[in-house]
Design an enzyme around this catalytic site. Structure first.
Site, short mmCIF file in Angstrom:
data_model
loop_
_atom_site.label_atom_id
_atom_site.label_comp_id
_atom_site.label_asym_id
_atom_site.label_seq_id
_atom_site.Cartn_x
_atom_site.Cartn_y
_atom_site.Cartn_z
CE LYS A 19 7.21 8.91 4.89
NZ LYS A 19 6.23 8.59 4.77
CB ILE A 440 -11.83 -3.35 -2.19
CG1 ILE A 440 -13.01 -3.52 -1.86
CG2 ILE A 440 -12.17 -1.99 -3.65
CD1 ILE A 440 -14.86 -3.40 -3.10
CB SER A 442 -5.32 -4.24 -3.54
OG SER A 442 -5.84 -3.16 -2.57
CD GLU A 493 -6.24 -2.43 -7.00
OE1 GLU A 493 -5.31 -1.62 -6.35
OE2 GLU A 493 -6.95 -2.57 -7.46
CB CYS A 525 4.64 12.54 2.11
SG CYS A 525 4.93 13.56 3.59
CG ASP A 608 -11.13 1.31 -7.16
OD1 ASP A 608 -12.32 0.77 -7.23
OD2 ASP A 608 -9.54 0.95 -7.82
CG HIS A 703 -9.27 1.83 7.40
ND1 HIS A 703 -10.37 1.87 6.74
CD2 HIS A 703 -8.42 2.55 6.43
CE1 HIS A 703 -10.75 2.97 6.01
NE2 HIS A 703 -9.60 3.00 5.53
#
Ligand code: GLN
Ligand code: ZN
Length: 763
Positions: A19, A440, A442, A493, A525, A608, A703
């Protein structure tokens, strides 16, 4: 002599070395040579760790994804990257990740911009692969260089190499046509390249090749069984032995097909398909290898080695070296090394096995099968002690939880009144405008927030200072939302690292690893929490944050919880009871939290269920059973409240067509979903079903760093209103905003609120 082998090893590294090497290379902070050196070192280490196995997988290493690797091996690159002149590895990353993805279409010519390949879940795991793209013109050309180089590396290290490839039918099945052709028509063009590949592997001195065809555990599209016969008869001509590997489930109606294929061996997932072992052993030709995956490659529990030997021994006696023993599937889906864990409770740790420990189990099984149980008697006794300890531990069984589950009746999942009555009461109380705006959950997780959480965890920050820091973040978030004039606020959050881990840490029955990382996609991950015992909630988990946030504003503040199905689906779960039983326990714990929030004056509570769809079984025939208990669990968690309390749920995906009935059965007062990228066409499912409750279709694609304009969002909402009555629509983003910057979020939400106002004016 039974033989032992492995199907695949995690490539990310025990310390996620791959990674960090990838991300540094992508940022331009290290050279290609450094990246390839890290990769070679990882392969070398992982092969060394598999020493003692009769066959070791080669080709399971990947810089990003094994399906994308196969696309490159078969020369099936999307048209848009084919004439790239740079390095092959860079082109590979272009397909994997895209380049300047926002405006890729326009930039193909000038700066090499290119859209990323689509990503989707690998069977029912949380691993995501890059979807192969096909058209009627797709041609294949072999590029065996990756496999050959790795084989040579392995040979230099004296590894008993068994190359691993994805089989032709699974490869085609996992892809998508980009035109209206039928991708399975490409089989005739694909087989010669597979033949060429297998011949090239044979020329390297390979004896066995593992050909993965996990598609065989699903309901095959019609005609595919004939295609399987055609393909494997063609491949039978090659001078290597093929091990046809199936995993993740039962073969069922495909079992006899599998026994008819002219391959030298078949691997069966003997964990998930334990009841098919006998049938397969009986039907497989005597001279074929039967490989049994007896160690669970999808979970982290120790195998009961003595019980396994009990049923395996007669098969070993009967088949000799034609019995192979292995993990059920590639170990890609489990963390690397339990020995890395420093803080795991020692009793719980004694019940666990990660990849390296699973290979130890395999060696013990092999020795006991071949040299008798006296060899490894100590290890077998230790294993028995661990299995017994887990079975008898009072930490696993909590009589109070069992009693509570035993008294569950269907009324527990029932709201007092039907939706229409509730909606009237809620609207009288909440007095929201039409097209109410919300988010939504956060808000941006800034470096400060993450640092405060880290310092609290390490003890650098005491409880009081941490609470103060988080409250300051909440207050900031509330001020911002008030300034934006959103209608229903959230606390943002800041205290949550992860929507599942946050709850798991506060529930009894959960344990956490430090290094239990599992690859999700590319360099990403996840570290699933370990659900080991009966679940209970010792004390409220979110009430203090929510009531603090509510105290700062007159606007309604949404309580924010993760639902039982999502918590379950993103955890390593118990194997000593059905998933549904664990889910009900989680449901009861979340129900208590919901009721405590209501008591504390929180009027709107969002639960959620981002991962509800993910839990769908591989076979459609089993979908309904899953959906029934999943929906019931949600209802139990949500429905213990008064009519006036408004329950929201959120799902960040958009395929609802085939599960809309169950979504409606959840009976949430409001559901927010991801829709912004699909022109609201996905609401068709809700329209056709005449979905009765309120819906917030996302209008802001979180996104992307793009800031959607007011006009764009008005347009989307108008499209939505063609499908769902405007009176039942909410205006909100697709998902939480935690990965975005305030500088993006502020103008985007300002446009969103302006869009809602413009829409109200039109009614
Ligand atoms: N409430 C969560 C958030 O906003 C939901 C995240 C999700 O659906 N994945 O971050
Ligand atoms: Zn979401």
């Amino acid at each position: 002599m039974a033989r032992i082998h492995n199907l695949g090893f995690p490539r990310i590294g025990a310390r996620r070395e791959l990674k960090f090497a990838l991300e540094s290379y992508w940022k331009g902070q290290s050279s290609r040579e450094e990246l390839t050196a890290t990769a070679a070192a990882l392969r070398q280490r992982h092969w060394a760790q598999q020493a003692g196995l009769d066959l070791v997988p080669v080709g399971d290493f990947s810089f990003y994804d094994q399906v994308l690797d196969m696309s490159f091996t078969l020369g099936n690159l999307p048209e848009r990257v084919r004439d790239f002149r740079g390095d092959e590895l860079d082109n590979y990353f272009r397909v994997a990740r895209g380049r300047s993805a926002q405006s890729a279409e326009e930039h193909t010519q000038c700066c090499g911009g290119v859209a990323a390949g689509e990503m989707t879940k690998w069977f029912d795991t949380n691993y995501h692969y890059i979807v192969p793209e096909f058209t009627q013109d797709t041609a294949f050309t072999l590029n065996a260089s990756r496999l050959i180089e790795q084989l040579r590396e392995a040979k230099a290290q004296n590894v008993a190499a068994k190359p691993v490839i994805i089989g032709p039918l699974t490869y085609l099945a996992l892809g998508k046509e980009k035109d209206d052709s039928d991708r399975f028509d490409l089989l005739a063009r694909l087989l010669p390249v597979y033949l060429e590949l297998l011949n090239a592997l044979a020329a390297e001195g390979v004896e066995w090749v593992q050909v993965d065809e996990p598609i065989l555990v699903t309901e095959l599209p019609s005609g595919l069984d004939a295609a399987f016969e055609q393909a494997y008869h063609a491949l039978a001509a090659v001078p290597v032995k093929l091990l046809l590997a199936t995993y993740f489930g039962r073969l069922q109606e495909n079992l006899s097909l599998v026994t008819r294929l002219p391959v030298a061996g078949v691997h069966l997932d003997a964990v998930n398909a334990a009841d098919e072992v006998a049938a397969l052993a009986a039907q497989l030709p005597q001279d074929s290898v039967l490989s049994l995956g007896v160690i669970n490659g999808r979970n982290i529990w120790k195998t009961d080695l003595n019980a396994t030997l009990q049923w395996l021994t007669p098969l070993a006696t009967a088949r000799g070296e034609r019995l192979w023993v292995a993990p059920s599937c590639s170990l890609l889906h489990v963390p690397v090394d339990l020995a890395s864990e420093q803080t795991l409770d020692t009793e719980i740790a004694s019940w666990l096995a990660f990849a390296l420990q699973k290979l130890d189990e395999l060696r013990i099984l092999g020795a006991a099968l071949n040299q008798g149980r006296n060899s490894g008697a100590r290890e077998l006794a230790d294993n028995q002690a661990a299995i017994d300890s887990r079975r008898q531990s009072p930490r696993v069984t909590n009589p109070a939880v069992q009693a509570a589950v035993a008294t569950i009746t269907s009324s527990l999942g029932q709201r007092r009144s039907p939706y229409a009555e509730r909606a009237a009461r809620q609207s009288a109380l909440l007095k929201l405008p039409l097209f109410p705006t919300t988010t939504i959950g956060s808000f941006p997780q800034t470096a400060d927030i993450r640092q405060a959480r880290r310092q609290f965890k390490s003890g650098e920050l005491d409880q009081a200072s941490y609470t103060q820091a988080m409250q300051a973040e909440i207050a900031h978030c509330v001020r911002e939302q008030e300034a934006l004039r959103l209608d229903v606020l959230v606390h943002g959050e800041p205290e949550r690292n992860d929507m599942v881990e946050y709850f798991g840490e506060q529930l009894d029955g959960y344990a956490f690893s430090q290094f239990g990382w599992v690859q999700s996609y590319g360099s990403r991950c996840v570290k699933p929490p370990i659900l080991f015992g009966d679940i209970s909630r010792p004390q409220p988990m979110t009430v203090a944050w929510s009531t603090y946030a509510q105290s700062l504003t007159d606007k309604p503040m949404k309580g924010m919880l993760t639902g039982p199905v999502t918590i379950l689906n993103w955890s390593f779960v118990r194997d000593d009871q059905p998933r549904s039983a664990s889910c009900l326990q989680l449901a009861l714990a979340i129900r208590q939290e919901v009721q405590d929030l209501e008591k504390a004056g929180v009027r709107i509570i969002q639960i959620d269920e981002a991962a509800l769809r993910e839990g769908l079984p591989l076979r459609r025939a089993q979908w309904q059973t899953y959906l029934d208990w999943a929906v019931e669990s949600f209802r139990i968690s949500a429905n213990g409240v008064a009519d006036e309390t408004q329950i929201h749920t959120h799902m960040c995906y958009s395929e609802f067509n085939d599960i809309i009935e169950s979504i409606a059965a959840m009976d949430a007062d409001v559901i927010t979903i991801e829709t912004s990228r699909s022109d609201m066409e996905l609401l068709d499912a809700f329209k056709h079903f005449e979905y009765p409750n309120e819906i917030g279709p996302g209008v802001y694609d979180i996104h992307s760093p793009n800031i959607p304009t007011q006009e764009y969002m008005v347009k989307l909402m108008q499209l939505a209103a063609e499908r769902v009555p405007a009176q039942r629509l909410w205006v909100n983003p697709d998902c939480g905003l935690k990965t975005r910057q305030w500088a993006e979020v502020r103008p985007a939400l300002a446009n969103m609120v302006a869009a809602a106002r413009a829409l109200r004016a039109t009614l």
